[in-house]
Design a protein around this motif. Structure first.
Motif, mmCIF file in Angstrom:
data_model
loop_
_atom_site.group_PDB
_atom_site.id
_atom_site.type_symbol
_atom_site.label_atom_id
_atom_site.label_comp_id
_atom_site.label_asym_id
_atom_site.label_seq_id
_atom_site.Cartn_x
_atom_site.Cartn_y
_atom_site.Cartn_z
ATOM 1 N N LEU A 182 73.443 -18.136 54.926
ATOM 2 C CA LEU A 182 74.414 -17.069 54.657
ATOM 3 C C LEU A 182 75.699 -17.647 54.062
ATOM 4 C CD1 LEU A 182 74.026 -15.035 57.974
ATOM 5 C CD2 LEU A 182 72.697 -14.829 55.864
ATOM 6 N N HIS A 183 76.396 -16.812 53.296
ATOM 7 C CA HIS A 183 77.719 -17.164 52.768
ATOM 8 C C HIS A 183 78.681 -16.085 53.259
ATOM 9 C CE1 HIS A 183 76.049 -20.198 49.989
ATOM 10 N NE2 HIS A 183 75.025 -19.367 49.931
ATOM 11 N N GLU A 221 66.070 -11.769 47.797
ATOM 12 C CA GLU A 221 65.034 -12.308 46.915
ATOM 13 C C GLU A 221 65.472 -13.629 46.305
ATOM 14 O OE1 GLU A 221 64.049 -9.411 43.991
ATOM 15 O OE2 GLU A 221 62.922 -8.134 45.398
ATOM 16 N N GLN A 222 66.754 -13.734 45.982
ATOM 17 C CA GLN A 222 67.348 -14.977 45.503
ATOM 18 C C GLN A 222 68.596 -15.245 46.340
ATOM 19 O OE1 GLN A 222 68.172 -14.539 41.329
ATOM 20 N NE2 GLN A 222 66.077 -13.954 40.831
ATOM 21 N N GLU A 223 68.693 -16.448 46.901
ATOM 22 C CA GLU A 223 69.817 -16.746 47.796
ATOM 23 C C GLU A 223 71.144 -16.557 47.073
ATOM 24 O OE1 GLU A 223 71.669 -20.450 50.375
ATOM 25 O OE2 GLU A 223 69.510 -20.393 49.957
ATOM 26 N N GLY A 224 72.033 -15.818 47.681
ATOM 27 C CA GLY A 224 73.357 -15.580 47.124
ATOM 28 C C GLY A 224 73.432 -14.429 46.148
ATOM 29 N N SER A 225 72.285 -13.818 45.812
ATOM 30 C CA SER A 225 72.292 -12.722 44.830
ATOM 31 C C SER A 225 72.535 -11.366 45.463
ATOM 32 C CB SER A 225 70.952 -12.694 44.074
ATOM 33 O OG SER A 225 69.881 -12.353 44.959
ATOM 34 N N VAL A 226 72.524 -11.312 46.791
ATOM 35 C CA VAL A 226 72.741 -10.057 47.511
ATOM 36 C C VAL A 226 74.089 -10.133 48.220
ATOM 37 C CG1 VAL A 226 71.952 -8.616 49.414
ATOM 38 C CG2 VAL A 226 70.284 -9.578 47.812
ATOM 39 N N SER A 284 75.070 -12.893 51.090
ATOM 40 C CA SER A 284 76.505 -13.167 51.030
ATOM 41 C C SER A 284 77.242 -11.985 51.644
ATOM 42 C CB SER A 284 76.965 -13.369 49.586
ATOM 43 O OG SER A 284 76.406 -14.539 49.043
ATOM 44 N N LEU A 285 78.139 -12.266 52.575
ATOM 45 C CA LEU A 285 78.880 -11.217 53.261
ATOM 46 C C LEU A 285 80.361 -11.351 52.937
ATOM 47 C CD1 LEU A 285 76.310 -12.054 55.194
ATOM 48 C CD2 LEU A 285 77.362 -10.432 56.737
ATOM 49 N N VAL A 286 80.932 -10.264 52.434
ATOM 50 C CA VAL A 286 82.363 -10.221 52.147
ATOM 51 C C VAL A 286 82.974 -9.198 53.085
ATOM 52 C CG1 VAL A 286 84.130 -9.820 50.411
ATOM 53 C CG2 VAL A 286 81.938 -10.841 49.745
ATOM 54 N N ASP A 287 83.710 -9.687 54.089
ATOM 55 C CA ASP A 287 84.287 -8.814 55.110
ATOM 56 C C ASP A 287 85.789 -8.751 54.880
ATOM 57 O OD1 ASP A 287 84.374 -7.170 57.265
ATOM 58 O OD2 ASP A 287 84.067 -8.721 58.772
ATOM 59 N N GLU A 288 86.272 -7.627 54.408
ATOM 60 C CA GLU A 288 87.648 -7.525 53.939
ATOM 61 C C GLU A 288 88.605 -6.950 54.962
ATOM 62 O OE1 GLU A 288 86.992 -5.071 50.600
ATOM 63 O OE2 GLU A 288 86.303 -6.696 49.294
ATOM 64 N N GLY A 289 88.090 -6.482 56.101
ATOM 65 C CA GLY A 289 88.959 -5.837 57.068
ATOM 66 C C GLY A 289 89.566 -6.815 58.058
ATOM 67 N N ALA A 313 66.577 -6.787 46.639
ATOM 68 C CA ALA A 313 66.791 -7.123 45.235
ATOM 69 C C ALA A 313 68.251 -7.492 45.007
ATOM 70 C CB ALA A 313 66.399 -5.933 44.356
ATOM 71 N N PRO A 314 68.543 -8.291 43.984
ATOM 72 C CA PRO A 314 69.938 -8.646 43.695
ATOM 73 C C PRO A 314 70.793 -7.409 43.509
ATOM 74 C CG PRO A 314 68.446 -10.015 42.419
ATOM 75 C CD PRO A 314 67.597 -8.971 43.071
ATOM 76 N N GLY A 315 71.997 -7.464 44.046
ATOM 77 C CA GLY A 315 72.902 -6.337 43.906
ATOM 78 C C GLY A 315 73.939 -6.302 44.999
ATOM 79 N N SER A 316 74.744 -5.258 44.972
ATOM 80 C CA SER A 316 75.814 -5.065 45.944
ATOM 81 C C SER A 316 75.403 -3.983 46.928
ATOM 82 C CB SER A 316 77.097 -4.667 45.218
ATOM 83 O OG SER A 316 78.148 -4.460 46.140
ATOM 84 N N TYR A 317 75.514 -4.304 48.216
ATOM 85 C CA TYR A 317 75.090 -3.386 49.269
ATOM 86 C C TYR A 317 76.289 -3.000 50.121
ATOM 87 C CZ TYR A 317 70.304 -4.646 48.010
ATOM 88 O OH TYR A 317 69.119 -4.841 47.333
ATOM 89 N N GLU A 318 76.181 -1.825 50.738
ATOM 90 C CA GLU A 318 77.301 -1.271 51.499
ATOM 91 C C GLU A 318 77.114 -1.532 52.990
ATOM 92 O OE1 GLU A 318 79.214 3.144 52.495
ATOM 93 O OE2 GLU A 318 77.648 2.926 50.963
ATOM 94 N N GLY A 319 78.169 -2.007 53.636
ATOM 95 C CA GLY A 319 78.182 -2.149 55.075
ATOM 96 C C GLY A 319 79.183 -1.180 55.677
#
Length: 442
Positions: A122-123, A69-74, A98-103, A50-56
């Motif tokens: 993927l983004h 579920e919707q491209e770019g919403s996760v 979408s992956l945001v890798d800040e390290g 589902a759309p939202g922010s997930y923890e890696g």
């Protein structure tokens, strides 16, 4: 008293409302633990997120499909020094995240060591390497965007967009890669298809090292140091690509072959680079129907032999060609717009050959500072005087007097003229026959 109670109740309601809004804000900012969802799944499951922010970070050690579920919403956020996604199992698919890798780290954003992985839509924003494939075969990366996430980092300190080592039979299609070290880097990886990708503002757009049968087709490279670099490779196909404006570095080239053999370079457009096509210590390669235009130098051949160049068009370059120590190459039917030939039989090919004078290249190699005199009047004059070992110069034996497309148009026009003359002759014969018949009737 009643007014005091009302005031107290109003304050209590306001405090409750503020507390609830604070709790909701905290909940909204909390990331969902995606690893727990993966751990609960069964092998072969397809998980719709589902759309939202997930923890890696997350580890996928069983066959799974992760799909937004919707491209770019996760969004998967990772601030650790580990890969945001580690794939160790076969048959894993990740779609639309979408992956945001800040390290800032040595580990890639996505590391795949499992076979038949599929990464699609993927983004990726990274300050590391985008996607690394290690000892894994038969996978695909498609419709994915990878770009460097922060400013002020030297190109040499950046990671590659897609980095493959000892990985065979992958397809890398329709990806967009920007501002990384090498856009796509292949090493010890055979039978890779690199098609329809756009790579900009990186070091090498596509970089092959120790590969066989790589297909580089229909890609676009813009403002990289080098568009496509093929090194220590065999049977590579570089077909139908566009490489433009690789010109801001002293070592910039549109297409570079070094220690490359049995490679086909065809139907490419190479515009506005420092060197359009650079070939060094390479043999038995075929260059045909390439449009090499508006470069500082069209083609350079250095210590290379057994190569074939046919039906290419070199137009608008400051210098069409340079060659040194490159004997036994076969050049024919290329168009060089700086060459004034002579066509006595009307076949569109010059009866005089186009010879590539090695004088400037020779002295520039011995004295690099002499490159400052490139195309200067004095250097051009000295080149005209230099005729030593002319029989060993690289030359086009039958240069075209017009680009191939114009030549075909001229041939068609010639056919039209011949057809028109034939028609006039037939009309004249018919008129003469009609005239004689009328005289007999009288």
């Amino acid at each position: 008293m009643s007014s005091c109670r009302s005031l107290w109740l109003a304050c209590l309601l306001i405090a409750a409302a503020l507390w609830l809004s604070h709790e909701r804000a905290i909940a909204a900012n909390e990331s969902i633990n995606l690893q727990a969802i993966i751990d609960q799944a069964k092998p072969g499951d397809a998980i719709a997120l589902a759309p939202g922010s997930y923890e890696g970070p997350i580890i996928i050690n069983k066959p799974l499909t992760l799909r937004a579920e919707q491209e770019g919403s996760v969004q998967l956020h990772n601030s650790s020094l580990k890969p945001a996604v580690l794939i160790t199992a076969d048959h894993v698919a990740i779609i639309g995240l979408s992956l945001v890798d800040e390290g800032l780290k040595d580990e890639p954003t996505i590391l795949a060591t499992g076979n038949q992985a599929s990464l699609e839509g993927l983004h990726i924003r990274t300050v590391s390497m985008g996607i690394a494939i290690r000892d894994a075969d038969d996978g695909a990366v498609s419709d994915t965007t990878i770009h460097w996430a922060v400013n002020g980092v030297r190109m040499a300190d950046k990671g590659n967009g897609i980095d493959m080592f000892n990985a065979d039979r992958w397809t890398l299609t329709n990806n967009s890669i920007h501002d990384v070290h090498d856009g796509i880097y292949l090493e010890n990886s055979d039978d890779i298809i690199v098609s329809g990708n756009v790579i900009e503002r990186s070091r090498y757009g596509v970089h092959c090292m120790y590969t066989k049968r790589t297909i580089i087709e229909g890609n676009e490279g813009n403002r990289n140091v080098t568009g496509a670099m093929v090194m220590a490779a065999k049977q590579v196909s570089v077909v139908g690509n566009t490489f433009t404006k690789q010109s801001e570095n002293v070592n910039s080239q549109g297409i570079l072959l070094y220690d490359a053999h049995d490679t086909e370079v065809a139907d490419n457009t190479v515009d506005g680079n420092r060197v359009g096509v650079y070939v060094e210590e390479s043999t038995n390669n075929h260059f045909r129907n390439n449009r090499v235009r508006y470069n500082f130098i069209g083609v350079q051949l250095i210590q290379s032999s057994g190569n074939t160049l046919t039906d290419n068009a070199f137009m608008g370059n400051v210098a069409d060609a340079q060659a040194q120590g490159s004997e036994d190459n076969r050049l024919m039917d290329n168009y060089w717009d700086s060459f004034q030939g002579l066509d006595t039989d009307g076949d569109g090919r010059s009866d005089l050959s186009y010879a590539i004078n090695p004088f400037f290249q020779s002295i520039a190699r011995k004295r690099p500072a002499f490159q400052l005199f490139f195309q200067s009047p004095g250097m051009i004059f000295l080149e005209g005087l230099y005729q030593t070992d002319r029989e060993r110069w690289t030359e086009d034996s039958t240069p075209l007097l017009a680009p191939l497309d114009r030549q075909l148009h001229r041939d068609k026009s010639g056919d039209g003229v011949k057809t028109g003359l034939m028609g006039l002759m037939l009309l004249g014969c018919a008129s003469l026959l009609f005239y004689k018949m009328r005289r007999r009737e009288r």
